[in-house]
Design an enzyme around this catalytic site. Structure first.
Site, short mmCIF file in Angstrom:
data_model
loop_
_atom_site.label_atom_id
_atom_site.label_comp_id
_atom_site.label_asym_id
_atom_site.label_seq_id
_atom_site.Cartn_x
_atom_site.Cartn_y
_atom_site.Cartn_z
N VAL A 146 9.84 83.32 48.60
CA VAL A 146 10.97 83.66 48.33
C VAL A 146 11.63 83.31 47.55
O VAL A 146 11.22 83.74 46.31
CB VAL A 146 11.91 83.78 49.38
CG1 VAL A 146 12.96 85.02 48.89
CG2 VAL A 146 11.19 85.14 50.82
N CYS A 147 12.56 81.79 47.25
CA CYS A 147 13.11 81.10 46.26
C CYS A 147 12.51 80.80 45.24
O CYS A 147 12.76 81.06 44.06
CB CYS A 147 14.34 80.73 46.88
SG CYS A 147 15.17 81.31 48.48
N ALA A 148 11.45 80.22 45.40
CA ALA A 148 10.82 79.36 44.38
C ALA A 148 9.28 81.04 44.03
O ALA A 148 9.46 80.99 42.94
CB ALA A 148 9.94 78.75 44.77
#
Length: 205
Positions: A117-119
């Site tokens: 998600v965040c990367a």
């Protein structure tokens, strides 16, 4: 699939984007130990700093859900603003997008918790915007093997380039004869590299 021509990362075309390396999220990571993940992220940040890369750091909901950036990373990047946001995809936040665009770089290296998600989300967004996106897999982390494997597959399908943190930084270094080479390898903090250096020194005595 069309094969892309290799264009190396350099200190002039790359920037580092660190997403959500927060204390609360760190506690859920299962593909790396907390100590190993912290080591890798800090090494990536320090090497990027030695190489002169612009660095953008962001968190999400640090005051309500996921807590602050882990303090060792803050200490490694003195003076770097940490942009807190509400959006899941960091690239959806106008301040983060402006900070990335302000670097003027076309090759963006992402690392984040969680990997898928965040990367992955901002990296895939960068590709969609015509930029080259790289993810330092071992400076990211996630919460299960399923999340890790599906995240890697999705990024590859979207055209994100996957690598490890040390290879990305050594690619930018390019020449071991450069005066900052020692500082870069010191920042990367690879134990076997220290041993190799000691062996090399013993042969020159």
């Amino acid at each position: 699939m069309t094969q892309r021509r290799y264009e190396p990362l350099t200190a002039d075309n790359a920037a580092l984007i660190l997403v959500d390396h927060q204390i609360g999220l760190m506690t859920g990571v299962r593909d790396y130990s907390t100590g190993e993940l912290k080591h890798n992220v800090i090494a990536l940040a320090k090497a990027a700093k030695v190489l002169g890369l612009p660095i953008v750091v962001t968190t999400t909901a640090r005051d309500s859900m996921w807590g602050p950036t882990f303090p060792e990373l803050v200490d490694a990047l003195p003076g770097v603003e940490i942009i807190d946001r509400a959006s899941v995809n960091a690239y959806d936040d106008e301040r983060v997008a402006r900070a990335i665009e302000a670097t003027g770089r076309k090759k963006l290296i992402f690392a984040g918790i969680s990997l898928e998600v965040c990367a992955a989300f901002p990296a895939m967004t960068a590709v969609a915007r015509g930029l080259d996106a790289y993810v330092a897999v071992d400076a990211s982390g996630t919460f299960s093997d399923t999340k890790r494997q599906t995240g890697l597959l999705r990024m590859q399908q979207a055209g994100v380039i996957l690598a490890d943190y040390a290879t990305l930084m050594v690619e930018i270094l390019k020449d071991n004869g450069r005066p900052e080479a020692g500082a870069v390898y010191g920042a990367l903090d690879m134990p076997w590299a220290t041993l190799v250096g000691q062996i090399s020194q013993s042969y020159t005595r």
